[in-house]
Scaffold this motif. Structure first.
Motif, short mmCIF file in Angstrom:
data_model
loop_
_atom_site.label_atom_id
_atom_site.label_comp_id
_atom_site.label_asym_id
_atom_site.label_seq_id
_atom_site.Cartn_x
_atom_site.Cartn_y
_atom_site.Cartn_z
N SER A 138 0.82 -1.20 0.00
CA SER A 138 0.00 0.00 0.00
C SER A 138 0.86 1.26 0.00
CB SER A 138 -0.95 -0.03 1.20
OG SER A 138 -1.80 1.08 1.18
N GLU A 139 1.95 1.25 0.79
CA GLU A 139 2.87 2.40 0.82
C GLU A 139 3.52 2.60 -0.55
OE1 GLU A 139 5.78 2.11 3.92
OE2 GLU A 139 4.28 2.13 5.52
N LEU A 140 3.92 1.50 -1.19
CA LEU A 140 4.52 1.60 -2.52
C LEU A 140 3.50 2.16 -3.52
CD1 LEU A 140 6.71 1.04 -4.65
CD2 LEU A 140 5.90 -1.34 -4.75
N GLN A 141 2.26 1.67 -3.45
CA GLN A 141 1.22 2.15 -4.36
C GLN A 141 0.93 3.64 -4.14
OE1 GLN A 141 -1.64 -0.78 -3.15
NE2 GLN A 141 -1.28 -2.06 -4.97
N THR A 142 1.00 4.07 -2.90
CA THR A 142 0.76 5.49 -2.59
C THR A 142 1.91 6.34 -3.12
OG1 THR A 142 -0.49 4.90 -0.62
CG2 THR A 142 0.38 7.14 -0.72
N ALA A 143 3.14 5.83 -2.98
CA ALA A 143 4.31 6.57 -3.43
C ALA A 143 4.33 6.71 -4.96
CB ALA A 143 5.59 5.89 -2.96
N PHE A 144 3.91 5.66 -5.67
CA PHE A 144 3.93 5.67 -7.15
C PHE A 144 2.60 5.12 -7.67
CE2 PHE A 144 8.36 4.96 -5.79
CZ PHE A 144 8.96 6.09 -6.35
N PRO A 145 1.52 5.90 -7.59
CA PRO A 145 0.20 5.38 -7.99
C PRO A 145 0.10 5.05 -9.48
CG PRO A 145 0.08 7.72 -7.45
CD PRO A 145 1.46 7.26 -7.09
N GLY A 147 2.87 4.11 -11.23
CA GLY A 147 4.04 3.31 -11.53
C GLY A 147 5.29 4.11 -11.81
N THR A 148 6.39 3.38 -11.93
CA THR A 148 7.69 3.93 -12.28
C THR A 148 8.58 2.76 -12.68
OG1 THR A 148 9.49 5.37 -11.54
CG2 THR A 148 8.61 3.82 -9.91
N THR A 149 9.77 3.05 -13.15
CA THR A 149 10.67 1.97 -13.54
C THR A 149 11.45 1.48 -12.34
OG1 THR A 149 12.42 3.52 -14.12
CG2 THR A 149 10.91 2.85 -15.88
N GLY A 150 11.99 0.30 -12.45
CA GLY A 150 12.81 -0.28 -11.40
C GLY A 150 12.02 -1.24 -10.53
N ILE A 151 12.74 -1.85 -9.59
CA ILE A 151 12.08 -2.77 -8.66
C ILE A 151 12.14 -2.18 -7.26
CG2 ILE A 151 12.58 -4.78 -10.09
CD1 ILE A 151 14.73 -5.58 -8.08
N TYR A 152 11.13 -2.55 -6.46
CA TYR A 152 11.00 -2.04 -5.10
C TYR A 152 10.70 -3.21 -4.18
CZ TYR A 152 10.97 2.55 -7.19
OH TYR A 152 11.34 3.67 -7.88
N LEU A 153 11.26 -3.17 -2.98
CA LEU A 153 11.04 -4.23 -2.01
C LEU A 153 9.95 -3.83 -1.04
CD1 LEU A 153 14.70 -5.20 -1.07
CD2 LEU A 153 13.24 -6.17 -2.83
N GLY A 165 2.91 -1.96 -16.20
CA GLY A 165 2.24 -1.12 -17.19
C GLY A 165 0.88 -0.64 -16.73
N SER A 166 0.29 -1.38 -15.75
CA SER A 166 -1.02 -0.97 -15.27
C SER A 166 -1.17 -1.15 -13.75
CB SER A 166 -2.12 -1.76 -15.98
OG SER A 166 -1.95 -3.14 -15.78
N ALA A 167 -0.28 -1.92 -13.14
CA ALA A 167 -0.37 -2.15 -11.69
C ALA A 167 0.99 -2.62 -11.17
CB ALA A 167 -1.44 -3.20 -11.38
N TRP A 168 1.14 -2.58 -9.84
CA TRP A 168 2.34 -3.12 -9.22
C TRP A 168 2.19 -4.64 -9.14
CZ3 TRP A 168 6.68 -0.65 -8.79
CH2 TRP A 168 6.67 0.74 -8.79
N ALA A 169 3.17 -5.36 -9.66
CA ALA A 169 3.11 -6.82 -9.70
C ALA A 169 4.28 -7.40 -8.91
CB ALA A 169 3.16 -7.32 -11.14
N SER A 170 4.01 -8.50 -8.23
CA SER A 170 5.05 -9.15 -7.44
C SER A 170 5.95 -9.97 -8.36
CB SER A 170 4.42 -10.09 -6.40
OG SER A 170 5.44 -10.85 -5.78
N GLY A 171 7.25 -9.85 -8.12
CA GLY A 171 8.22 -10.66 -8.85
C GLY A 171 8.68 -11.84 -8.03
#
Length: 193
Positions: A138-145, A147-153, A165-171
């Motif tokens: 939720s914090e990641l989604q709030t920070a980049f609603p 999206g952006t490039t790169g990976i986030y933990l 391209g449309s949502a945050w996806a788990s790798g």
């Protein structure tokens, strides 16, 4: 073609002229036969040629998929396995194929293709190094609603995330669960516990 006039009574010269005329007519007839034979052969070959195009789903898709098809273009329909060949302005059925194996191979290929990463997904994770750490998704989604490039933990679940391209996806899990205890919140100093 030179044809000689034959005078009566027949003389040696007259007989020679007759022979010449017959030889000339024979050549002309043979030439005409060769020309007609070649023309007939071309028509037979044209009427039998087959140029395969990619399959379509149904017979109704033939004209919309191949509006400019010419004689000889040949297409299989996936639903029935019938093979149609363009003849004049019509599609004529010329064969039927068991579509089971063809459709099975196509289905398997499509499944494998779907498993491959898209260009957007590859660009999002190109560096492989995390650009940041967040406590929750939720914090990641709030920070980049958007999206952006790169990976986030995300430390709550230990997964790394990327924008697809449309949502945050788990790798998946980032490295191993042992690292969960070593990660801190973005902006905080790193510490091993």
């Amino acid at each position: 073609m030179t044809i000689y006039r034959i005078d009566n009574p027949l003389s040696d010269d007259g007989r020679n002229k007759i022979n010449h005329n017959f030889e000339q007519m024979k050549k002309d007839v043979e030439g005409a036969v060769d020309e007609v034979s070649n023309m007939a052969l071309e028509k037979v070959v044209d009427s039998a040629k087959i140029e395969w195009l990619s399959p379509v789903n149904t017979f109704n898709d033939l004209d919309s998929t191949y509006p400019d098809a010419t004689v000889g273009k040949t297409v299989m329909t996936r639903d029935t396995g019938k093979v149609y060949r363009k003849q004049g302005v019509d599609w004529i059925e010329i064969q039927q194929i068991d579509v089971g194996p063809v459709n099975e191979v196509e289905s398997r290929l499509n499944t494998e293709i779907a498993k491959k990463a898209t260009k957007t997904e590859l660009q999002a994770v190109a560096s492989g190094s995390p650009k940041g750490v967040y406590t929750t998704l939720s914090e990641l989604q709030t920070a980049f609603p958007t999206g952006t490039t790169g990976i986030y933990l995300v430390t709550a679940d230990g997964n790394w995330y990327f924008w697809n391209g449309s949502a945050w996806a788990s790798g998946g899990i980032y490295q191993s669960s042992q690292w969960l205890n070593a990660l801190t919140v973005q902006g905080q100093p790193w510490e091993v516990v």
